[in-house]
Design a protein around this motif. Structure first.
Motif, PDB file in Angstrom:
ATOM      1  N   THR A  32       0.817  -1.214   0.000  1.00  0.00           N
ATOM      2  CA  THR A  32       0.000   0.000   0.000  1.00  0.00           C
ATOM      3  C   THR A  32       0.847   1.260   0.000  1.00  0.00           C
ATOM      4  OG1 THR A  32      -0.134  -0.068   2.435  1.00  0.00           O
ATOM      5  CG2 THR A  32      -1.905  -1.127   1.192  1.00  0.00           C
TER       6      THR A  32
ATOM      7  N   ARG B 115       1.682   2.636  -3.605  1.00  0.00           N
ATOM      8  CA  ARG B 115       0.576   2.976  -4.490  1.00  0.00           C
ATOM      9  C   ARG B 115       0.040   4.357  -4.166  1.00  0.00           C
ATOM     10  NH1 ARG B 115      -2.882  -2.480  -4.226  1.00  0.00           N
ATOM     11  NH2 ARG B 115      -3.220  -1.607  -2.182  1.00  0.00           N
TER      12      ARG B 115
ATOM     13  N   SER C 177      -3.383   6.334  -4.613  1.00  0.00           N
ATOM     14  CA  SER C 177      -4.787   6.218  -4.994  1.00  0.00           C
ATOM     15  C   SER C 177      -5.264   7.413  -5.805  1.00  0.00           C
ATOM     16  CB  SER C 177      -5.658   6.053  -3.738  1.00  0.00           C
ATOM     17  OG  SER C 177      -5.540   7.186  -2.896  1.00  0.00           O
TER      18      SER C 177
ATOM     19  N   ASP D 185      -8.275   8.307  -8.528  1.00  0.00           N
ATOM     20  CA  ASP D 185      -9.274   9.270  -8.059  1.00  0.00           C
ATOM     21  C   ASP D 185      -9.524  10.343  -9.115  1.00  0.00           C
ATOM     22  OD1 ASP D 185      -9.528   7.892  -5.716  1.00  0.00           O
ATOM     23  OD2 ASP D 185      -8.278   9.251  -4.527  1.00  0.00           O
TER      24      ASP D 185
END
Length: 207
Positions: A114, A117, A119, A123
């Motif tokens: 995580t 990455r 997001s 988005d």
């Protein structure tokens, strides 16, 4: 009389606690003379990451025939130990050293962890494809078909083994395993293992 006695006991216990407190000190992470611990610490992560990266670079698996850099994604890193290890912490150092080598570019769009990455990549595209996208200046929105897919993936596992050793001692072995896979063919391009072993009192809990 009772209040006075309680006050004396409270003062005495406070002095005892203060006298037994170990002072806090900063750690020189570049030259740490601190004793080894049964659990994995930052020195172990640094050692394992550096050895793995050097092995991968020396293997030649990251040299692109047509020149340029491979696009690399971090796959799943399994924690099979008794400790609550943040595998992203280990891979952050691996990723940094690989990027510093100049042989790869890391992607932030996809991966097993995580930390690497972002997001926001998706988005902004969700906004673009929704009614909200009409509120943005169109030439500032990311066009479709611009993301670069990874060519290689690096994944692995951390394993712990506890072994009885000479009566009151124990031996704890940590295996750091990594492998490199081609996204086009699914073929494994490289793999290696770094072992970190520790011996100590069996009363020391390695988790």
């Amino acid at each position: 009389m009772i209040k006075t006695l309680l006050a004396i006991l409270l003062f005495a216990s406070t002095v005892t606690i203060i006298g037994c407190t170990v002072p806090t000190e900063n750690i020189d992470t570049m030259n740490d003379p601190g004793k080894a611990v049964m659990q994995l610490d930052y020195r172990d992560f640094d050692r394992a990451a550096s050895q793995m990266v050097q092995s991968l670079i020396k293997s030649g698996s990251l040299k692109k025939e047509a020149g340029g850099k491979y696009v690399l994604a971090t796959g799943r890193i399994v924690n099979d130990t008794m400790q609550r290890i943040d595998t992203d912490q280990l891979m952050a150092k691996v990723e940094k050293e690989l990027m510093d080598s100049g042989l790869v570019t890391m992607t932030s769009t996809i991966g097993g962890g995580t930390a690497g990455r972002d997001s926001m990549m998706f988005d902004v595209r969700d906004v673009r494809d929704s009614e909200k996208g009409d509120e943005f200046k169109q030439d500032t929105l990311q066009a479709k078909g611009q993301l670069i897919a990874p060519e290689l993936s690096i994944s692995g596992k951390i394993i712990q083994r506890n072994i009885r050793y000479e009566g009151n001692k124990q031996q704890v072995e940590y295996y750091f395993q990594l492998q490199l896979t081609s996204m086009a063919t699914g073929l494994r391009q490289w793999q290696d293992e770094t072992i970190i072993g520790k011996r100590g009192d069996k009363k020391n809990v390695p988790w």
